[in-house]
Motif scaffolding. Structure first.
Motif, mmCIF file in Angstrom:
data_model
loop_
_atom_site.group_PDB
_atom_site.id
_atom_site.type_symbol
_atom_site.label_atom_id
_atom_site.label_comp_id
_atom_site.label_asym_id
_atom_site.label_seq_id
_atom_site.Cartn_x
_atom_site.Cartn_y
_atom_site.Cartn_z
ATOM 1 N N UNK A 80 14.536 -9.415 -3.736
ATOM 2 C CA UNK A 80 13.293 -9.569 -2.928
ATOM 3 C C UNK A 80 12.466 -8.187 -2.531
ATOM 4 N N UNK A 81 13.362 -7.331 -2.011
ATOM 5 C CA UNK A 81 12.786 -5.978 -1.972
ATOM 6 C C UNK A 81 12.028 -5.526 -3.151
ATOM 7 N N UNK A 82 12.630 -5.583 -4.417
ATOM 8 C CA UNK A 82 11.952 -5.234 -5.758
ATOM 9 C C UNK A 82 10.782 -5.890 -5.970
ATOM 10 N N UNK A 83 10.579 -7.227 -5.450
ATOM 11 C CA UNK A 83 9.103 -8.101 -5.410
ATOM 12 C C UNK A 83 8.216 -7.384 -4.565
ATOM 13 N N UNK A 84 8.364 -6.816 -3.537
ATOM 14 C CA UNK A 84 7.318 -6.024 -2.657
ATOM 15 C C UNK A 84 7.159 -4.754 -3.306
ATOM 16 N N UNK A 85 8.169 -4.123 -3.794
ATOM 17 C CA UNK A 85 7.760 -2.825 -4.334
ATOM 18 C C UNK A 85 6.958 -2.539 -5.495
ATOM 19 N N UNK A 86 7.302 -3.905 -6.258
ATOM 20 C CA UNK A 86 6.660 -3.984 -7.705
ATOM 21 C C UNK A 86 5.370 -4.418 -7.643
ATOM 22 N N UNK A 87 5.315 -5.671 -6.648
ATOM 23 C CA UNK A 87 4.165 -6.511 -7.020
ATOM 24 C C UNK A 87 3.207 -6.538 -5.858
ATOM 25 N N UNK A 88 3.785 -5.733 -4.719
ATOM 26 C CA UNK A 88 2.982 -5.800 -3.366
ATOM 27 C C UNK A 88 3.451 -6.645 -2.539
ATOM 28 N N UNK A 89 2.656 -6.953 -1.246
ATOM 29 C CA UNK A 89 2.943 -7.655 -0.254
ATOM 30 C C UNK A 89 2.918 -8.810 -0.432
ATOM 31 N N UNK A 90 2.035 -9.547 -1.212
ATOM 32 C CA UNK A 90 1.582 -11.032 -1.413
ATOM 33 C C UNK A 90 3.039 -11.230 -2.222
ATOM 34 N N UNK A 101 6.190 -11.301 -0.382
ATOM 35 C CA UNK A 101 6.528 -12.425 0.682
ATOM 36 C C UNK A 101 6.649 -13.827 0.124
ATOM 37 N N UNK A 102 5.952 -13.967 -1.324
ATOM 38 C CA UNK A 102 5.981 -15.338 -1.648
ATOM 39 C C UNK A 102 7.539 -15.418 -2.051
ATOM 40 N N UNK A 103 8.234 -14.586 -2.773
ATOM 41 C CA UNK A 103 9.443 -14.586 -3.221
ATOM 42 C C UNK A 103 10.566 -14.744 -2.069
ATOM 43 N N UNK A 104 10.478 -14.183 -0.777
ATOM 44 C CA UNK A 104 11.041 -14.428 0.348
ATOM 45 C C UNK A 104 10.874 -15.771 0.716
ATOM 46 N N UNK A 105 9.564 -16.275 0.768
ATOM 47 C CA UNK A 105 9.318 -17.518 1.407
ATOM 48 C C UNK A 105 9.958 -18.684 0.515
ATOM 49 N N UNK A 106 9.989 -18.476 -0.906
ATOM 50 C CA UNK A 106 10.559 -19.377 -1.913
ATOM 51 C C UNK A 106 12.121 -19.340 -1.725
ATOM 52 N N UNK A 107 12.760 -18.281 -1.550
ATOM 53 C CA UNK A 107 14.014 -18.242 -1.126
ATOM 54 C C UNK A 107 14.453 -18.918 0.155
ATOM 55 N N UNK A 108 13.672 -18.567 1.087
ATOM 56 C CA UNK A 108 14.018 -19.248 2.540
ATOM 57 C C UNK A 108 13.637 -20.759 2.477
ATOM 58 N N UNK A 146 10.312 -12.531 -10.501
ATOM 59 C CA UNK A 146 9.916 -11.031 -10.630
ATOM 60 C C UNK A 146 9.755 -10.639 -11.811
ATOM 61 N N UNK A 147 10.127 -11.339 -13.079
ATOM 62 C CA UNK A 147 9.798 -11.071 -14.433
ATOM 63 C C UNK A 147 8.184 -11.423 -14.683
ATOM 64 N N UNK A 148 8.060 -12.569 -13.948
ATOM 65 C CA UNK A 148 6.459 -13.018 -14.033
ATOM 66 C C UNK A 148 5.464 -12.110 -13.565
ATOM 67 N N UNK A 149 6.041 -11.761 -12.161
ATOM 68 C CA UNK A 149 5.119 -10.604 -11.596
ATOM 69 C C UNK A 149 4.834 -9.483 -12.331
ATOM 70 N N UNK A 150 5.989 -8.957 -12.987
ATOM 71 C CA UNK A 150 5.687 -7.876 -13.815
ATOM 72 C C UNK A 150 4.602 -7.834 -14.918
#
Length: 398
Positions: A269-279, A282-289, A394-398
Motif C-alpha cells: 500500500x505504501x508503494x502505491x502512495x510512493x509510485x502513483x501518488x495520493x489518489x 488511497x484507492x488501494x488502501x480503501x480497496x483492502x479495507x 500496483x502493476x496497473x498503476x505503474x
C-alpha cells in the motif's frame, strides 16, 4: 506379557510386581461390568486409572459448563480449542446416551471401588488441558481446521453404532487400523493424544506403588502401554515425562510469518502512495479495507450476529489484520457475548445444543464461538486474497 482376553493383559515386572491392564471402550456397559468383575477377582493393592486430577474432580464434584467464561476464552485465543473440546465432549455424550452409560463410567467405576474398599488410587493421566493445548499448539492451521471439522461431522452424524460394533473397537487390529488412519490424517494430534499419553500413562502406572496393580485405560492405549511398560522394565527407556508434561511455547516462526504478512501488506500500500501518488495509494488502501470489512461482515451476517457485532466487526477487521495478536474473530465473539449475554440455560444445555444445527444459533455460548470461527476464517481469506489483487493494481498503476 500374558494375554488374558481381548481386553485384558497381565505384565509381570522384574521386581515381581503384577500389572493387570484392562483396555476398555469408554461408553460400554460391558466395560463397566468387566472392570468391577476383575477388581473383585484380583483384589489389587493399587488401582490406576486413565484420569487426571481435573477430570476426576469434574466427575466427583458438581460443576460443568457453568464455570465457562466465554469472553476470557476468546481473549486468550482459545476459541477454536474450546470448540474442539465441546465437540469431543458432546460426541462422547451422544455415544453414551445411545449405549445407556456415561462416557468414562468404567473408569469411574474403578475409582469408586477404590474409594469404597480403601484401595489406594492413582490418577495416571496427563492433565487434559496440557494435552489439548499441546495438540493445538503443535498443529498447523490446516490440521486444526481438519480436527474441528472431523469432530463436528461426528457430532452431527445421525449414524448409530451398535453395542457389538462398539465392542469390536476394542480389538487390537481394528484399533490399530483406526490409529494408523489418524496418523495419516492428523499426525500431530495422534502423537499428542495417543503416543505421548501412552508414554505418560505407562510411566505413572509402572512407577505406582503396589505389587498387584489393576490399571483401567481406554483400549486405544493398551498396545502402546504394554510396549512402554516392557521397555521401562528392561531399563531401555526413562520414566521421566517432564518433556511432555508442559505446553510448548508459541513458535517463533509463526510470529515471524504473521508480522511478515502485515509488513508486506503495508509495504504494498505504501508503494502505491510512493509510485502513483495520493489518489492511487488511497484507492488501494480503501480497496483492502473494503475487502476485509466486507468478508468479515458477510461471515457475521451468515452467522446471524447481532447488528452491532456486524458493524463493529467490519470496522475492526482491517485494523486487526495489522495485528498478529489481535484477531477480528476474538473481537466479534466478545462483541456478540456482550450484546447477547449467555443465560443460565445456555450453560446447562451446551453439550446438547452443540449437537443440533439450531443449537448453534440459539445457544448464546456456542453462537459466540460460531461467530468467532466464521469471522476468523473469512478475515483470513480476505487477507490472502488482498495480496494478488493489490499487486495487480500496483502493476496497473505503474
Amino acid at each position: 506379557m500374558e494375554r488374558i482376553s481381548d481386553t485384558m493383559q497381565r505384565l509381570v515386572c522384574a521386581d515381581g510386581k503384577e500389572i493387570t491392564l484392562i483396555g476398555t471402550a469408554h461408553v460400554s456397559q460391558d466395560s463397566v461390568d468387566e472392570v468391577a468383575r476383575t477388581i473383585d477377582e484380583i483384589g489389587p493393592d493399587r488401582i490406576c486409572v486413565e484420569l487426571d486430577e481435573g477430570r476426576y474432580r469434574s466427575r466427583t464434584e458438581v460443576q460443568g459448563w457453568e464455570n465457562l467464561n466465554i469472553k476470557t476464552i476468546l481473549k486468550e485465543n482459545k476459541g477454536f480449542l474450546m470448540l474442539a473440546n465441546m465437540a469431543l465432549s458432546s460426541y462422547q455424550k451422544k455415544l453414551g446416551t445411545q449405549m445407556g452409560v456415561s462416557p468414562g463410567d468404567e473408569i469411574m467405576r474403578a475409582a469408586n471401588l477404590a474409594t469404597e474398599r480403601n484401595i489406594p488410587l492413582s490418577l495416571c493421566d496427563r492433565e487434559i488441558q496440557v494435552t489439548f493445548k499441546r495438540a493445538w499448539r503443535l498443529s498447523n492451521l490446516w490440521n486444526k481446521l481438519k480436527l474441528i471439522s472431523s469432530l463436528l461431522t461426528a457430532v452431527f452424524s445421525k449414524e448409530e453404532i451398535s453395542n457389538e460394533e462398539l465392542e469390536r473397537l476394542k480389538e487390537t487390529n481394528v484399533l490399530q487400523s483406526m490409529l494408523d488412519d489418524m496418523a495419516k490424517e492428523l499426525p500431530t494430534v495422534k502423537r499428542v493424544l495417543i503416543d505421548e499419553r501412552d508414554q505418560y500413562l505407562a510411566s505413572k502406572i509402572y512407577s505406582s506403588p503396589g505389587t498387584r496393580v489393576v490399571a483401567v485405560v481406554g483400549a486405544g492405549h493398551a498396545p502402546g502401554l504394554v510396549a512402554h511398560i516392557e521397555k521401562l522394565d528392561r531399563n531401555e527407556i526413562s520414566d521421566d515425562v517432564t518433556s511432555i508434561s508442559s505446553v510448548p511455547a508459541s513458535s517463533k516462526a509463526g510470529h515471524i510469518i504473521s508480522w511478515t504478512i502485515v509488513i508486506a501488506l503495508l509495504g504494498i500500500i505504501a508503494l502505491g502512495f510512493i509510485r502513483s501518488g495520493w489518489d492511487q495509494g488511497l484507492e488501494m488502501f480503501l480497496y483492502w479495507f473494503g475487502l476485509n470489512a466486507s468478508l468479515t461482515g458477510l461471515a457475521a451476517i451468515l452467522s446471524l450476529a447481532h447488528p452491532v457485532t456486524i458493524i463493529l466487526s467490519m470496522l475492526a477487521a482491517p485494523v486487526t489484520a495489522l495485528s498478529p495478536t489481535l484477531g477480528v474473530g476474538m473481537v466479534a465473539g466478545i462483541l456478540e457475548a456482550s450484546m447477547r449475554k449467555p443465560r443460565v440455560k445456555d450453560f446447562e444445555h451446551v453439550s446438547d445444543d452443540i449437537m443440533t444445527f439450531k443449537g448453534w444459533f440459539s445457544n448464546r455460548i456456542i453462537h459466540a464461538l460460531l461467530i468467532f470461527m466464521t469471522t476468523s476464517i473469512f478475515a483470513s481469506i480476505g487477507t490472502f486474497i488482498a495480496f494478488p489483487l493489490l499487486i495487480s493494481r500496483l502493476g496497473g498503476a505503474a
